[in-house]
Design a protein around this motif. Structure first.
Motif, PDB file in Angstrom:
ATOM      1  N   GLU A 190       0.748  -0.918   0.116  1.00  0.00           N
ATOM      2  CA  GLU A 190       0.056  -0.131   0.071  1.00  0.00           C
ATOM      3  C   GLU A 190       0.944   1.274  -0.050  1.00  0.00           C
ATOM      4  OE1 GLU A 190      -3.330   0.367   2.342  1.00  0.00           O
ATOM      5  OE2 GLU A 190      -3.327  -1.855   3.001  1.00  0.00           O
ATOM      6  N   LEU A 191       1.910   1.305   0.729  1.00  0.00           N
ATOM      7  CA  LEU A 191       2.788   2.349   0.629  1.00  0.00           C
ATOM      8  C   LEU A 191       3.535   2.562  -0.625  1.00  0.00           C
ATOM      9  CD1 LEU A 191       4.283   1.867   4.391  1.00  0.00           C
ATOM     10  CD2 LEU A 191       2.410   3.556   3.837  1.00  0.00           C
ATOM     11  N   MET A 192       3.859   1.524  -1.139  1.00  0.00           N
ATOM     12  CA  MET A 192       4.774   1.509  -2.330  1.00  0.00           C
ATOM     13  C   MET A 192       3.797   2.399  -3.428  1.00  0.00           C
ATOM     14  SD  MET A 192       6.367  -2.426  -2.027  1.00  0.00           S
ATOM     15  CE  MET A 192       7.331  -2.269  -3.514  1.00  0.00           C
ATOM     16  N   ALA A 193       2.432   1.829  -3.427  1.00  0.00           N
ATOM     17  CA  ALA A 193       1.420   2.317  -4.476  1.00  0.00           C
ATOM     18  C   ALA A 193       1.196   3.901  -4.297  1.00  0.00           C
ATOM     19  CB  ALA A 193       0.068   1.570  -4.233  1.00  0.00           C
ATOM     20  N   ARG A 194       1.363   4.417  -2.965  1.00  0.00           N
ATOM     21  CA  ARG A 194       1.322   5.841  -3.071  1.00  0.00           C
ATOM     22  C   ARG A 194       2.397   6.679  -3.518  1.00  0.00           C
ATOM     23  NH1 ARG A 194      -0.341   5.495   3.645  1.00  0.00           N
ATOM     24  NH2 ARG A 194      -2.225   4.188   3.306  1.00  0.00           N
ATOM     25  N   ARG A 195       3.442   5.982  -3.889  1.00  0.00           N
ATOM     26  CA  ARG A 195       4.701   6.573  -4.335  1.00  0.00           C
ATOM     27  C   ARG A 195       5.000   6.537  -5.791  1.00  0.00           C
ATOM     28  NH1 ARG A 195       5.376  10.032  -0.659  1.00  0.00           N
ATOM     29  NH2 ARG A 195       7.560  10.304  -1.401  1.00  0.00           N
ATOM     30  N   ALA A 196       3.715   6.070  -6.442  1.00  0.00           N
ATOM     31  CA  ALA A 196       4.062   5.688  -7.823  1.00  0.00           C
ATOM     32  C   ALA A 196       3.085   6.088  -8.579  1.00  0.00           C
ATOM     33  CB  ALA A 196       4.197   4.047  -8.122  1.00  0.00           C
ATOM     34  N   ASP A 197       3.304   6.585  -9.970  1.00  0.00           N
ATOM     35  CA  ASP A 197       2.346   7.063 -10.719  1.00  0.00           C
ATOM     36  C   ASP A 197       1.272   6.070 -11.284  1.00  0.00           C
ATOM     37  OD1 ASP A 197       3.070   9.508 -10.328  1.00  0.00           O
ATOM     38  OD2 ASP A 197       4.622   9.711 -12.087  1.00  0.00           O
ATOM     39  N   ARG A 198       2.201   5.022 -11.945  1.00  0.00           N
ATOM     40  CA  ARG A 198       1.428   3.781 -12.477  1.00  0.00           C
ATOM     41  C   ARG A 198       1.402   2.510 -11.652  1.00  0.00           C
ATOM     42  NH1 ARG A 198       2.402   7.477 -16.082  1.00  0.00           N
ATOM     43  NH2 ARG A 198       4.781   6.519 -16.549  1.00  0.00           N
ATOM     44  N   VAL A 199       0.741   1.728 -11.354  1.00  0.00           N
ATOM     45  CA  VAL A 199       0.727   0.528 -10.614  1.00  0.00           C
ATOM     46  C   VAL A 199       0.423  -0.824 -11.274  1.00  0.00           C
ATOM     47  CG1 VAL A 199       0.344  -0.771  -8.517  1.00  0.00           C
ATOM     48  CG2 VAL A 199       0.374   1.795  -8.371  1.00  0.00           C
TER      49      VAL A 199
ATOM     50  N   ALA B 230      -8.989   0.562  -8.726  1.00  0.00           N
ATOM     51  CA  ALA B 230      -9.556   0.755  -9.947  1.00  0.00           C
ATOM     52  C   ALA B 230      -8.538   1.232 -11.022  1.00  0.00           C
ATOM     53  CB  ALA B 230     -10.699   1.397 -10.093  1.00  0.00           C
ATOM     54  N   ASP B 231      -7.660   1.980 -10.579  1.00  0.00           N
ATOM     55  CA  ASP B 231      -6.671   2.480 -11.491  1.00  0.00           C
ATOM     56  C   ASP B 231      -5.372   1.806 -11.827  1.00  0.00           C
ATOM     57  OD1 ASP B 231      -5.803   3.204  -8.923  1.00  0.00           O
ATOM     58  OD2 ASP B 231      -5.202   5.230  -9.519  1.00  0.00           O
ATOM     59  N   TRP B 232      -5.112   0.758 -11.006  1.00  0.00           N
ATOM     60  CA  TRP B 232      -4.212  -0.510 -11.325  1.00  0.00           C
ATOM     61  C   TRP B 232      -4.516  -1.205 -12.499  1.00  0.00           C
ATOM     62  CZ3 TRP B 232      -2.567  -2.491  -5.568  1.00  0.00           C
ATOM     63  CH2 TRP B 232      -2.560  -1.620  -4.772  1.00  0.00           C
ATOM     64  N   THR B 233      -3.138  -1.817 -12.950  1.00  0.00           N
ATOM     65  CA  THR B 233      -3.173  -2.769 -14.083  1.00  0.00           C
ATOM     66  C   THR B 233      -2.971  -4.205 -13.641  1.00  0.00           C
ATOM     67  OG1 THR B 233      -2.814  -1.062 -15.639  1.00  0.00           O
ATOM     68  CG2 THR B 233      -2.325  -3.407 -16.387  1.00  0.00           C
ATOM     69  N   LEU B 234      -3.573  -4.990 -13.829  1.00  0.00           N
ATOM     70  CA  LEU B 234      -3.339  -6.442 -13.413  1.00  0.00           C
ATOM     71  C   LEU B 234      -2.617  -7.118 -14.694  1.00  0.00           C
ATOM     72  CD1 LEU B 234      -3.237  -9.060 -11.598  1.00  0.00           C
ATOM     73  CD2 LEU B 234      -5.464  -9.581 -12.774  1.00  0.00           C
ATOM     74  N   VAL B 235      -1.537  -7.689 -14.698  1.00  0.00           N
ATOM     75  CA  VAL B 235      -0.899  -8.212 -15.764  1.00  0.00           C
ATOM     76  C   VAL B 235      -0.723  -9.774 -15.637  1.00  0.00           C
ATOM     77  CG1 VAL B 235       0.938  -8.268 -17.782  1.00  0.00           C
ATOM     78  CG2 VAL B 235       0.429  -6.180 -16.167  1.00  0.00           C
ATOM     79  N   THR B 236      -1.681 -10.813 -16.293  1.00  0.00           N
ATOM     80  CA  THR B 236      -1.633 -12.175 -16.185  1.00  0.00           C
ATOM     81  C   THR B 236      -1.276 -12.629 -17.507  1.00  0.00           C
ATOM     82  OG1 THR B 236      -2.646 -13.879 -15.017  1.00  0.00           O
ATOM     83  CG2 THR B 236      -4.147 -12.306 -16.152  1.00  0.00           C
ATOM     84  N   ASP B 237      -1.934 -14.257 -17.593  1.00  0.00           N
ATOM     85  CA  ASP B 237      -1.646 -14.719 -18.787  1.00  0.00           C
ATOM     86  C   ASP B 237      -3.102 -15.443 -19.398  1.00  0.00           C
ATOM     87  OD1 ASP B 237      -1.649 -17.813 -18.071  1.00  0.00           O
ATOM     88  OD2 ASP B 237      -0.603 -16.728 -16.551  1.00  0.00           O
ATOM     89  N   GLN B 238      -3.080 -15.801 -20.611  1.00  0.00           N
ATOM     90  CA  GLN B 238      -4.130 -16.025 -21.224  1.00  0.00           C
ATOM     91  C   GLN B 238      -4.895 -17.187 -20.541  1.00  0.00           C
ATOM     92  OE1 GLN B 238      -3.216 -16.468 -25.487  1.00  0.00           O
ATOM     93  NE2 GLN B 238      -3.771 -14.417 -25.627  1.00  0.00           N
ATOM     94  N   ALA B 239      -4.301 -18.036 -19.540  1.00  0.00           N
ATOM     95  CA  ALA B 239      -5.078 -19.147 -19.002  1.00  0.00           C
ATOM     96  C   ALA B 239      -6.009 -18.684 -17.611  1.00  0.00           C
ATOM     97  CB  ALA B 239      -4.023 -20.182 -18.338  1.00  0.00           C
ATOM     98  N   ALA B 240      -5.989 -17.179 -17.600  1.00  0.00           N
ATOM     99  CA  ALA B 240      -6.759 -16.874 -16.491  1.00  0.00           C
ATOM    100  C   ALA B 240      -8.208 -17.228 -16.617  1.00  0.00           C
ATOM    101  CB  ALA B 240      -6.493 -15.323 -16.366  1.00  0.00           C
ATOM    102  N   ASP B 241      -8.903 -17.516 -15.424  1.00  0.00           N
ATOM    103  CA  ASP B 241     -10.285 -17.683 -15.153  1.00  0.00           C
ATOM    104  C   ASP B 241     -11.057 -16.561 -15.597  1.00  0.00           C
ATOM    105  OD1 ASP B 241     -12.784 -18.281 -14.266  1.00  0.00           O
ATOM    106  OD2 ASP B 241     -12.343 -19.341 -12.673  1.00  0.00           O
ATOM    107  N   PRO B 242     -11.852 -16.824 -16.801  1.00  0.00           N
ATOM    108  CA  PRO B 242     -12.549 -15.744 -17.141  1.00  0.00           C
ATOM    109  C   PRO B 242     -13.536 -14.978 -16.341  1.00  0.00           C
ATOM    110  CG  PRO B 242     -12.706 -17.210 -18.758  1.00  0.00           C
ATOM    111  CD  PRO B 242     -12.141 -17.913 -17.704  1.00  0.00           C
TER     112      PRO B 242
END
Length: 271
Positions: A196-205, A227-239
């Motif tokens: 949480e503290l790290m996220a407060r110090r960055a423009d994009r998470v 909501a303004d974060w980005t989750l990066v995963t792979d195509q096997a992710a549960d839809p």
């Protein structure tokens, strides 16, 4: 779920408690289509048999989700982690300042950043430090503190104090599990606070998590997934999990294990 016998149901309850964390009476009753009283009797028997530990409103596995060491996790989902790391590295622009979490997927990103030019990387993870220690084109800052041997990452007040003096263009986080309802999961409360503290110090998470981590609740300490974060995963992710995250405004990127097979999911590393 179609009705099953009591023994099969109890075996399934133990499996669920071990793989997803806490099992509640209400959830199990809905899942198996039986009454809450039936589930309570199942839990009581499993507790007597030493397979579960009762909690208020449910039960949990006695040895639920022992935290795996970083060494154990490094070989898991290797190709998926590599694809996620390639995508993340391609987001980085020359001249940027980056903050890297501990963890095996973020460590894979650090490896990709060995070809980066004119970037600054601050990190709480030993893996990232080892990957970038001999790269002259990357300026490395170590956010020291108390070392957690299992995660090979630094936590605690010294780490938090160092963060207060820095800001970053991008933050890349690892995680033990991702839930649309709860956020990102860790074994240690110090880790969730630090994220949480790290996220407060960055423009994009960005949260880097291969598909097997989506929908998992291995522990009971959480960092909210904004909501303004980005989750990066792979195509096997549960839809269903992906849809749940997107419905909450989270951007979800699905990478391909072979970067040439899915246009737009991976680009050339910075350099």
């Amino acid at each position: 779920m179609a009705p099953i016998g009591s023994k099969a149901r109890r075996d399934r309850i133990v499996h669920l408690a071990t793989t997803t964390g806490l099992a509640s009476v209400e959830e199990l009753s809905r899942l198996f289509g039986v009454t809450a009283s039936t589930i309570r009797r199942d839990l009581a028997k499993l507790t007597v048999d030493g397979q579960l530990a009762r909690t208020y409103g449910g039960a949990m596995a006695l040895a639920a989700h022992p935290e795996a060491s970083l060494r154990q996790r490094t070989g898991e989902a290797f190709e998926a982690k590599q694809a996620i790391a390639r995508w993340a590295a391609a987001e980085v622009c020359p001249g940027e300042s980056l903050l890297l979490d501990a963890g095996s997927t973020v460590g894979a990103l650090a490896h990709e950043l060995r070809t980066a030019k004119d970037v600054t990387v601050a990190t709480t993870g030993l893996t990232a430090l080892q990957e970038l220690a001999d790269v002259e084109s990357v300026h490395v800052e170590c956010l020291g503190g108390t070392l957690r041997p299992l995660s090979q990452g630094f936590v605690g007040p010294l780490t938090e104090a160092a963060l207060e003096r820095l800001t970053f263009d991008r933050l890349f986080l690892g995680t033990d599990g991702v839930s649309p309802e709860h956020g990102i999961c860790e074994a240690d409360l110090r880790q969730t606070r630090l994220k949480e503290l790290m996220a407060r110090r960055a423009d994009r998470v960005y949260v880097l998590a291969h598909a097997a981590k989506l929908g998992r609740r291995p522990f009971h300490t959480w960092t909210p997934l904004r909501a303004d974060w980005t989750l990066v995963t792979d195509q096997a992710a549960d839809p269903r999990v992906v849809d749940g995250l997107r419905s909450r405004g989270v951007t979800v990127v699905l990478t391909a294990t072979e970067p040439d097979t899915a246009p737009g999911t991976a680009r050339e590393p910075v350099g």
